[in-house]
Design a protein around this motif. Structure first.
Motif, PDB file in Angstrom:
ATOM      1  N   GLY A 143      42.696  40.745  51.170  1.00 43.15           N
ATOM      2  CA  GLY A 143      41.643  40.947  52.191  1.00 43.15           C
ATOM      3  C   GLY A 143      40.234  40.943  51.368  1.00 43.15           C
ATOM      4  N   GLY A 144      40.016  40.002  50.936  1.00 40.21           N
ATOM      5  CA  GLY A 144      38.622  39.463  50.167  1.00 40.21           C
ATOM      6  C   GLY A 144      38.074  40.374  48.925  1.00 40.21           C
ATOM      7  N   VAL A 145      38.357  41.518  49.050  1.00 47.09           N
ATOM      8  CA  VAL A 145      37.697  42.388  48.072  1.00 47.09           C
ATOM      9  C   VAL A 145      37.635  41.472  46.894  1.00 47.09           C
ATOM     10  N   ALA A 146      35.916  41.975  46.538  1.00 44.33           N
ATOM     11  CA  ALA A 146      35.843  41.119  45.299  1.00 44.33           C
ATOM     12  C   ALA A 146      35.580  42.265  44.180  1.00 44.33           C
ATOM     13  N   VAL A 147      36.520  41.349  43.022  1.00 41.83           N
ATOM     14  CA  VAL A 147      36.771  41.890  41.670  1.00 41.83           C
ATOM     15  C   VAL A 147      36.058  41.541  40.694  1.00 41.83           C
ATOM     16  N   ILE A 148      35.262  42.132  39.124  1.00 43.28           N
ATOM     17  CA  ILE A 148      34.961  41.537  37.814  1.00 43.28           C
ATOM     18  C   ILE A 148      35.981  42.473  36.775  1.00 43.28           C
ATOM     19  N   VAL A 149      36.065  41.122  36.079  1.00 43.56           N
ATOM     20  CA  VAL A 149      37.274  41.482  35.144  1.00 43.56           C
ATOM     21  C   VAL A 149      36.452  41.474  33.442  1.00 43.56           C
ATOM     22  N   GLU A 150      36.211  42.754  33.180  1.00 43.97           N
ATOM     23  CA  GLU A 150      35.776  42.599  31.730  1.00 43.97           C
ATOM     24  C   GLU A 150      37.061  42.316  30.826  1.00 43.97           C
ATOM     25  N   SER A 151      36.567  41.456  29.748  1.00 41.43           N
ATOM     26  CA  SER A 151      37.484  41.594  28.981  1.00 41.43           C
ATOM     27  C   SER A 151      36.721  41.025  27.466  1.00 41.43           C
ATOM     28  N   MET A 152      37.623  41.944  26.755  1.00 42.28           N
ATOM     29  CA  MET A 152      37.425  40.816  25.011  1.00 42.28           C
ATOM     30  C   MET A 152      39.150  39.965  24.908  1.00 42.28           C
ATOM     31  N   THR A 153      38.510  38.741  23.680  1.00 41.96           N
ATOM     32  CA  THR A 153      39.613  37.761  22.828  1.00 41.96           C
ATOM     33  C   THR A 153      39.034  37.015  21.838  1.00 41.96           C
ATOM     34  N   ASP A 154      39.798  36.684  21.773  1.00 39.82           N
ATOM     35  CA  ASP A 154      40.274  35.942  20.460  1.00 39.82           C
ATOM     36  C   ASP A 154      41.006  34.809  21.194  1.00 39.82           C
ATOM     37  N   ASN A 155      41.273  34.718  22.250  1.00 42.83           N
ATOM     38  CA  ASN A 155      41.612  32.847  22.521  1.00 42.83           C
ATOM     39  C   ASN A 155      41.492  32.980  24.032  1.00 42.83           C
ATOM     40  N   ARG A 156      39.798  32.381  24.408  1.00 46.12           N
ATOM     41  CA  ARG A 156      39.372  32.258  25.690  1.00 46.12           C
ATOM     42  C   ARG A 156      40.286  31.632  25.973  1.00 46.12           C
ATOM     43  N   ASN A 157      41.236  30.443  26.490  1.00 44.81           N
ATOM     44  CA  ASN A 157      41.597  29.834  26.697  1.00 44.81           C
ATOM     45  C   ASN A 157      43.375  30.459  27.517  1.00 44.81           C
ATOM     46  N   ARG A 158      43.722  31.736  26.764  1.00 45.13           N
ATOM     47  CA  ARG A 158      45.148  32.187  26.675  1.00 45.13           C
ATOM     48  C   ARG A 158      44.479  33.253  28.063  1.00 45.13           C
ATOM     49  N   THR A 159      43.610  33.889  27.732  1.00 42.44           N
ATOM     50  CA  THR A 159      43.136  34.988  28.719  1.00 42.44           C
ATOM     51  C   THR A 159      43.003  34.635  30.486  1.00 42.44           C
ATOM     52  N   VAL A 160      41.644  33.331  30.316  1.00 46.26           N
ATOM     53  CA  VAL A 160      41.306  32.734  31.495  1.00 46.26           C
ATOM     54  C   VAL A 160      43.068  32.524  31.802  1.00 46.26           C
ATOM     55  N   SER A 161      43.790  31.831  31.368  1.00 44.92           N
ATOM     56  CA  SER A 161      45.010  31.520  31.907  1.00 44.92           C
ATOM     57  C   SER A 161      45.662  32.909  32.293  1.00 44.92           C
ATOM     58  N   GLU A 162      46.364  34.208  31.649  1.00 45.91           N
ATOM     59  CA  GLU A 162      46.375  35.108  32.216  1.00 45.91           C
ATOM     60  C   GLU A 162      46.289  35.413  33.522  1.00 45.91           C
ATOM     61  N   ILE A 163      45.271  35.534  33.343  1.00 41.19           N
ATOM     62  CA  ILE A 163      43.429  36.860  34.252  1.00 41.19           C
ATOM     63  C   ILE A 163      44.075  35.347  35.450  1.00 41.19           C
ATOM     64  N   ARG A 164      43.679  34.264  35.432  1.00 42.06           N
ATOM     65  CA  ARG A 164      44.236  33.278  36.691  1.00 42.06           C
ATOM     66  C   ARG A 164      45.692  33.659  37.246  1.00 42.06           C
ATOM     67  N   ASN A 165      46.533  33.548  36.383  1.00 41.43           N
ATOM     68  CA  ASN A 165      47.946  34.228  36.990  1.00 41.43           C
ATOM     69  C   ASN A 165      48.186  35.393  37.404  1.00 41.43           C
ATOM     70  N   ILE A 166      47.750  35.882  36.960  1.00 43.97           N
ATOM     71  CA  ILE A 166      47.009  37.734  37.741  1.00 43.97           C
ATOM     72  C   ILE A 166      46.845  37.400  39.021  1.00 43.97           C
ATOM     73  N   PHE A 167      45.476  37.254  39.373  1.00 35.44           N
ATOM     74  CA  PHE A 167      45.221  37.224  40.577  1.00 35.44           C
ATOM     75  C   PHE A 167      46.523  36.052  41.814  1.00 35.44           C
ATOM     76  N   SER A 168      46.722  34.781  41.112  1.00 36.04           N
ATOM     77  CA  SER A 168      47.306  34.048  41.859  1.00 36.04           C
ATOM     78  C   SER A 168      48.601  34.564  42.793  1.00 36.04           C
ATOM     79  N   LYS A 169      49.086  35.487  41.665  1.00 33.91           N
ATOM     80  CA  LYS A 169      50.387  35.754  42.548  1.00 33.91           C
ATOM     81  C   LYS A 169      49.835  37.992  42.592  1.00 33.91           C
ATOM     82  N   ALA A 170      48.711  37.730  42.901  1.00 33.15           N
ATOM     83  CA  ALA A 170      48.354  39.186  43.448  1.00 33.15           C
ATOM     84  C   ALA A 170      47.598  38.295  44.762  1.00 33.15           C
ATOM     85  N   GLY A 171      47.745  37.417  45.040  1.00 31.99           N
ATOM     86  CA  GLY A 171      47.578  37.033  46.809  1.00 31.99           C
ATOM     87  C   GLY A 171      45.406  37.015  46.437  1.00 31.99           C
ATOM     88  N   GLY A 172      45.043  36.857  44.559  1.00 30.85           N
ATOM     89  CA  GLY A 172      44.149  36.557  45.404  1.00 30.85           C
ATOM     90  C   GLY A 172      43.840  35.873  44.569  1.00 30.85           C
TER      91      GLY A 172
END
Length: 182
Positions: free
Chosen positions: A34-63
């Motif tokens: 529905g065009g909802v704006a989302v901001i995700v604050e994260s703390m990680t030791d592996n930037r590549n893993r986290t961005v991949s996981e977050i991108r996957n979560i967004f795409s599976k939920a229709g964002g």
């Protein structure tokens, strides 16, 4: 079925006992259903893993994830305090909060919601505590300027997106500008 050495190393890495492990804060932005704006604050030791996981979560939920700054302009970082109506009457609380530097106070269900500028948050919180009023919630948060009304399937998808993001180990906070009616 996992070797004991791997388990031990994972525990040491998680507790910070292994040298060379550094954590970094990363903020991801994107759009939900529905065009909802989302901001995700994260703390990680592996930037590549986290961005991949977050991108996957967004795409599976229709964002979808966006570029840095694509939605952050829609939010303001503010102090946010919630005080139960049972603890104090509205006039006394308003006087106390505004005198301490609060920007706004609104009644909401069984509570009063007080918002402050970042630099006034601690002063307002201390003023409430000095008056023997302990807030139910006292935090720094991102407050949206506008809200997107959702219902039906989009509302369910959005709630699932937020829940899945919050369940991710690297995610610290999730902010979104959706409004779902009761």
């Amino acid at each position: 079925s996992l070797p004991a050495e791997n388990i031990k190393r994972a525990i040491q890495k998680g507790t910070g006992e292994l040298p060379g492990v550094s954590y970094e804060e990363i903020i991801y932005e994107g759009y939900g259903p529905g065009g909802v704006a989302v901001i995700v604050e994260s703390m990680t030791d592996n930037r590549n893993r986290t961005v991949s996981e977050i991108r996957n979560i967004f795409s599976k939920a229709g964002g979808n994830m966006g570029e840095a700054g694509c939605v952050s302009w829609m939010f303001h970082k503010k102090g946010y305090l919630v005080v139960s109506r049972a603890k104090i009457n509205e006039d006394k609380l308003m006087t106390l909060a505004l005198d301490a530097g609060a920007e706004d106070m609104q009644p909401e269900d069984d509570n009063f919601v007080i918002t402050t500028a970042l630099n006034d948050f601690e002063k307002v919180r201390k003023s409430l505590e000095d008056a023997s009023i302990s807030p139910e919630v006292a935090e720094i948060t991102m407050i949206p300027q506008t809200y997107v009304k959702l219902d039906g399937k989009e509302a369910q998808q959005m709630l699932r997106l937020v829940e899945t993001l919050e369940d991710n180990d690297d995610v610290q906070n999730v902010y979104a500008n959706f409004d779902i009616p009761d």
